[in-house]
Design a protein around this motif. Structure first.
Motif, mmCIF file in Angstrom:
data_model
loop_
_atom_site.group_PDB
_atom_site.id
_atom_site.type_symbol
_atom_site.label_atom_id
_atom_site.label_comp_id
_atom_site.label_asym_id
_atom_site.label_seq_id
_atom_site.Cartn_x
_atom_site.Cartn_y
_atom_site.Cartn_z
ATOM 1 N N GLY A 1 -52.263 45.630 21.776
ATOM 2 C CA GLY A 1 -51.487 46.155 20.661
ATOM 3 C C GLY A 1 -50.035 46.295 21.087
ATOM 4 O O GLY A 1 -49.738 46.530 22.262
ATOM 5 N N TYR A 2 -49.144 46.133 20.148
ATOM 6 C CA TYR A 2 -47.716 46.242 20.493
ATOM 7 C C TYR A 2 -46.992 47.082 19.456
ATOM 8 O O TYR A 2 -47.416 47.210 18.299
ATOM 9 C CB TYR A 2 -47.067 44.855 20.618
ATOM 10 C CG TYR A 2 -47.067 44.037 19.359
ATOM 11 C CD1 TYR A 2 -46.045 44.150 18.412
ATOM 12 C CD2 TYR A 2 -48.091 43.129 19.101
ATOM 13 C CE1 TYR A 2 -46.052 43.384 17.257
ATOM 14 C CE2 TYR A 2 -48.109 42.358 17.953
ATOM 15 C CZ TYR A 2 -47.080 42.495 17.034
ATOM 16 O OH TYR A 2 -47.087 41.737 15.879
ATOM 17 N N ALA A 3 -45.892 47.675 19.904
ATOM 18 C CA ALA A 3 -45.013 48.461 19.034
ATOM 19 C C ALA A 3 -43.584 48.167 19.447
ATOM 20 O O ALA A 3 -43.300 47.952 20.631
ATOM 21 C CB ALA A 3 -45.314 49.955 19.155
ATOM 22 N N ALA B 1 -41.003 44.566 27.089
ATOM 23 C CA ALA B 1 -40.268 43.340 26.791
ATOM 24 C C ALA B 1 -38.925 43.698 26.164
ATOM 25 O O ALA B 1 -38.865 44.011 24.969
ATOM 26 C CB ALA B 1 -41.081 42.453 25.852
ATOM 27 N N PRO B 2 -37.840 43.688 26.932
ATOM 28 C CA PRO B 2 -36.525 44.004 26.357
ATOM 29 C C PRO B 2 -36.098 42.917 25.369
ATOM 30 O O PRO B 2 -36.508 41.759 25.466
ATOM 31 C CB PRO B 2 -35.596 44.032 27.577
ATOM 32 C CG PRO B 2 -36.498 44.074 28.769
ATOM 33 C CD PRO B 2 -37.766 43.401 28.358
ATOM 34 N N ASP B 3 -35.281 43.322 24.408
ATOM 35 C CA ASP B 3 -34.681 42.359 23.489
ATOM 36 C C ASP B 3 -35.747 41.591 22.716
ATOM 37 O O ASP B 3 -35.585 40.407 22.431
ATOM 38 C CB ASP B 3 -33.816 41.377 24.289
ATOM 39 C CG ASP B 3 -32.606 40.891 23.491
ATOM 40 O OD1 ASP B 3 -32.211 41.585 22.537
ATOM 41 O OD2 ASP B 3 -32.079 39.816 23.816
ATOM 42 N N ALA B 4 -36.855 42.261 22.376
ATOM 43 C CA ALA B 4 -38.002 41.561 21.797
ATOM 44 C C ALA B 4 -38.229 41.985 20.354
ATOM 45 O O ALA B 4 -38.247 43.177 20.043
ATOM 46 C CB ALA B 4 -39.259 41.816 22.619
ATOM 47 N N SER B 5 -38.440 41.013 19.501
ATOM 48 C CA SER B 5 -38.813 41.250 18.111
ATOM 49 C C SER B 5 -40.333 41.347 18.006
ATOM 50 O O SER B 5 -41.050 41.006 18.956
ATOM 51 C CB SER B 5 -38.320 40.090 17.245
ATOM 52 O OG SER B 5 -39.003 38.892 17.612
ATOM 53 N N PRO B 6 -40.865 41.789 16.853
ATOM 54 C CA PRO B 6 -42.323 41.787 16.702
ATOM 55 C C PRO B 6 -42.942 40.405 16.925
ATOM 56 O O PRO B 6 -44.014 40.296 17.538
ATOM 57 C CB PRO B 6 -42.513 42.283 15.260
ATOM 58 C CG PRO B 6 -41.331 43.169 15.013
ATOM 59 C CD PRO B 6 -40.197 42.506 15.738
ATOM 60 N N LYS B 7 -42.265 39.360 16.468
ATOM 61 C CA LYS B 7 -42.793 38.008 16.663
ATOM 62 C C LYS B 7 -42.861 37.665 18.151
ATOM 63 O O LYS B 7 -43.848 37.095 18.626
ATOM 64 C CB LYS B 7 -41.902 37.004 15.921
ATOM 65 C CG LYS B 7 -42.349 35.556 16.036
ATOM 66 C CD LYS B 7 -41.497 34.679 15.134
ATOM 67 C CE LYS B 7 -41.965 33.229 15.185
ATOM 68 N NZ LYS B 7 -41.443 32.483 16.298
#
Length: 836
Positions: free
Chosen positions: A258-260, A218-224
């Motif tokens: 899970g995401y990073a 996901a480009p341009d993506a914040s943790p939220k």
């Protein structure tokens, strides 16, 4: 409910048409160059016949010099390529040959698509995913460091210098394969792939990377943003249902995700790795988050940044109130972190009591905490902890209990009289010093009795690996199976003996207040390869000299490389309880230095700490840390420039300008400070000051391409298109700023009426960054203004609006494209979606 066999058969049929109209839009630039290789033309258009319309015929208009090439692949017409400015020597004989050559171009595109596609699911394959992730990291890594004078400008390049990777693993999928067969497993995988594709926006790259493991970029993506997307995908998968034809069983499937985020999930020397290696590190971080999701019950979403806070669990209970926990250095664990231990069986839950048929009482039971623990030895993937306080001696921690990170001031047990504080402290058998838990208890008692003291943290480095010796994995050369533990134990004993001579021998007691015992000097263990010392009444400058002598002796007598951070109290307005954390920040600073690696906590250590907060995306905490750095040393221009950059990212251009002006006044040759000052002035509408700052940048560094782009934007705003084009072209020819110059060049070309050049520049901009929302929008407008196919404009505008939903003009373009196709209901929905 569809059977797995039906799903698999449908999937195979769907894949017989492998190249679609959407692919022609995505590969338009490659299609253009492929056709131009055998057919020179001045301009072109790409059209798609409407459903139900007759197939367009191959046609060459000699007078208009226009050739319409139907794009036919395996019997299906995908679109029409209209080339203008074409001269054919044989107008009747050549067009059929040219159409065959166009089909060959389509076959080449089809081969490429197959090479990057997972055959089972239709998603991207693992190699293409890693290539895309590497490209995205390469695009943004030059804008990571706020204080190094890097020359990247995220605003010009159209991205926010961040991205997210989401990994998902299907729960208990091996059991499904073994119970129902691998063909059923494949069919479920195929349907899961379709569900993922349906839940993801077009700008998100979805891939199957291994068996039942999938990944999203996901480009341009914040943790939220990552959490919200992961939750959508999780829900889409959990709604799937299958029926086994043989047993009639209904099969449900769930996934743990899970995401990073990049750069937030990387730290320290990891940023010095190649983009490809950083991509693998980020994938590993997301994988750890998947593991935390599995540990916490499956069918849920966990972020890598949350593992340290709430993702830990107890692995084993050891003798002498020691515990093995699932948190290691790889997730940011450090010695000294404190956790509350609680059982999932007694977490907060809703309770209900019925008093009568119509009356009931509702309430929520509090989470019951068993004890408070502290990490005392941290390894790469796990840690060992000691119990600091027990809530109930009869209710002891067990494997599977979960952990919640707290600060010392948030302890639920700190106010209790704990018998452990008055018990005889245990001594470390190797060094004779306190164990870490007992040192913390000693430090808590000693610091109130000392108005002046120093805390020293020492870490044994591995000179070959340039990292803490204890952090090397067991399978490293000379690892624990090959004698690393013995080396480490011997090194700790040697350093402890040297510290006894150099640090403690002449250390006295601090002056005591009436009625109090004076605090005495003491030392303790600090993890596997570290020591901590408390020196009451000591002066930091004097202690620094002793520490340098300690490092010299360790190197000369034992060949050891030490990193040492020390912090003195008082320091500014910080409380005594912060001294240990300050020493840890000093140690982080020291580990970045060449030998002798000694850092006294101060302005530069705060700078290092603030940089980490900045990279992790915590701008407000970074601002406070940079302010402390400047309070400690107003001449720290590194901190001042970084503070200005933080203000700029927060949209406070006036505050940013003030900081940059101070940096420029102190350092006249600081190129980055001049550039930042120009940006702030331009944002505030002070164009003359901005121009002066950018020109100063170029006088100091003629290769500063971003200054050329900014000067071009000033000329363009003033209506001087010729000067703007010249400046943008110079930036295009400057290494490092090619991508930043393409979109502005397209804008000037449009203003000059050169639509062909504008289209070429925009395609090149999208080749450099396929998620450049502004370039997508400009290309959509170009299609609409040129009277070309609005279907293409719709796709481009929809992707631009998905990337930047706050831009009203992107939605307006999408609405126009839909109305031109007669899809007025869709246009009204898009208009409502984009309305503020």
């Amino acid at each position: 409910m569809r059977s797995p066999a039906d799903i698999l058969a449908a999937t195979i049929v769907d894949r017989t048409v492998s190249l679609t109209r959407q692919d022609l839009i995505d590969f338009e630039h490659a299609l253009q160059h492929g056709v131009q290789a055998f057919l020179p033309f001045a301009s072109y258009s790409l059209f798609f016949p409407r459903q139900g319309d007759p197939c367009p015929a191959l046609r060459y208009d000699h007078k208009a010099r226009e050739l319409a090439l139907p794009l036919v692949l395996r019997g299906e017409t995908l679109g029409v390529f209209v080339a203008r400015g074409v001269r054919l020597a044989a107008p009747r004989a050549l067009p059929p040959v040219l159409q065959l050559l166009a089909t060959a171009v389509l076959e080449k595109l089809l081969l490429y698509k197959r090479s990057v596609t997972d055959a089972l699911t239709g998603l991207a394959n693992r190699e293409h995913f890693l290539q895309s992730l590497t490209q995205e990291i390469d695009l943004i890594q030059h804008s990571l460091e706020a204080t190094t004078g890097g020359r990247s400008d995220p605003e010009l390049q159209g991205f926010s210098a961040s991205l997210g990777v989401i990994l998902l693993d299907l729960d208990s999928f091996q059991w499904i394969n073994e119970r129902y067969g691998y063909q059923v497993g494949d069919s479920i995988n195929a349907q899961v792939g379709q569900a993922i594709a349906g839940a993801c926006p077009r700008h998100v790259t979805a891939a199957r990377i291994h068996n039942d493991t999938f990944a999203l970029l996901a480009p341009d993506a914040s943790p939220k943003t990552c959490f919200e997307l992961a939750e959508l995908v999780r829900q889409a998968i959990s709604r799937l249902s299958f029926q086994d034809e043989v047993t009639g069983d209904n099969i449900g499937v769930t996934a743990s995700l899970g995401y990073a985020n990049y750069p937030q999930s990387l730290r320290g020397r990891q940023f010095q790795r190649t983009p490809r290696e950083q991509a693998r590190i980020l994938m590993r971080a997301a994988g750890k988050a998947v593991g935390a999701s599995k540990d916490h019950g499956r069918n849920r979403v966990f972020g890598f940044g949350e593992i340290l806070k709430t993702g830990g669990r107890i692995l084993d209970v050891l003798p002498m109130q020691r515990l093995a926990v699932s948190l290691g250095r790889s997730v940011g664990a450090q010695e000294g972190l404190r956790y509350l231990v609680w059982s999932p069986r007694f977490q907060q839950r809703t309770l209900e009591a019925r008093l009568s048929g119509d009356e009931r009482l509702l309430g929520r039971s509090p989470t019951l905490y068993k004890s408070e623990i502290v990490l005392s030895e941290v390894q790469e993937d796990m840690s060992f902890a000691e119990v600091l306080h027990a809530g109930d001696p009869a209710w002891v921690p067990e494997p599977g209990d979960q952990l919640t990170l707290i600060q010392e001031r948030d302890s639920l047990f700190a106010s209790q009289d704990n018998a452990q504080d008055n018990a005889q402290p245990r001594r470390d058998m190797l060094t004779g010093l306190y164990g870490y838990r007992d040192f913390l208890a000693f430090f808590a008692r000693a610091r109130p009795r000392s108005e002046r003291f120093c805390v020293v943290l020492t870490r044994i480095q591995d000179s070959r690996a340039d990292q803490p010796l204890a952090s090397l994995p067991a399978d490293a050369p000379g690892g624990r199976t090959g004698g690393l533990q013995q080396r480490l134990d011997a090194a700790v004993a040697q350093v402890a003996a040297l510290a006894e001579r150099v640090l403690l021998q002449d250390a006295g007691c601090s002056p005591a207040r009436p009625g109090e015992k004076p605090a005495r000097a003491a030392g303790g263990r600090f993890g596997l390869g570290g020591l901590v010392h408390f020196l009451p009444g000591a002066d930091p400058a004097e202690v620094e000299a002793r520490v340098l002598e300690l490092c010299r002796l360790a190197a000369e007598e034992h060949g050891l490389d030490l990193a040492v951070g020390l912090a003195g109290h008082p320091f500014l307005h910080l409380p005594k309880a912060d001294a240990l954390d300050n020493a840890r920040k000093g140690l982080d600073h020291a580990q970045l230095l060449p030998a002798p690696r000694v850092a006294v906590f101060g302005s530069l250590s705060l700078n290092v700490s603030a940089d980490r907060l900045f990279v992790e995306g915590d701008l407000y905490a970074a601002v406070e840390e940079f302010k402390l750095a400047l309070l400690a040393d107003p001449a720290n221009m590194l901190a001042r420039n970084s503070l200005g950059i933080c203000y700029a990212q927060m949209g406070k251009a006036d505050l940013a300008r003030r900081e940059f002006e101070l940096v420029v006044a102190a350092e006249e040759d600081n190129v980055m400070a001049h550039y930042n000052l120009g940006w702030a002035c331009q944002r505030l509408g002070e164009t003359a000051s901005a121009r002066t700052a950018y020109e100063r940048c170029l006088s100091l560094d003629p290769g500063h391409g971003f200054s050329l782009v900014r000067l071009g934007s000033l000329a363009e705003a003033a209506g001087d298109l010729s000067s703007a084009e010249d400046l943008y072209q110079k930036a295009l020819d400057t290494p490092g700023t090619e991508a930043a110059a393409l979109r502005p060049l397209a804008r000037v070309a449009l203003a000059q009426g050169d639509r062909a050049r504008a289209r070429e520049c925009l395609h090149l901009a999208l080749s450099a960054d396929h998620n450049d929302a502004q370039a997508l929008h400009m290309l959509a407008r170009l299609y609409l203004d040129s009277g070309e196919d609005p279907q293409i404009a719709e796709v481009l505008a929809r992707q631009a609006a998905a990337l930047r939903p706050e831009r009203q003009e992107f939605w307006d373009t999408l609405v126009l494209a839909l109305n031109l196709q007669g899809r007025h209901d869709d246009a009204r929905r898009a208009e409502a979606r984009g309305r503020p």
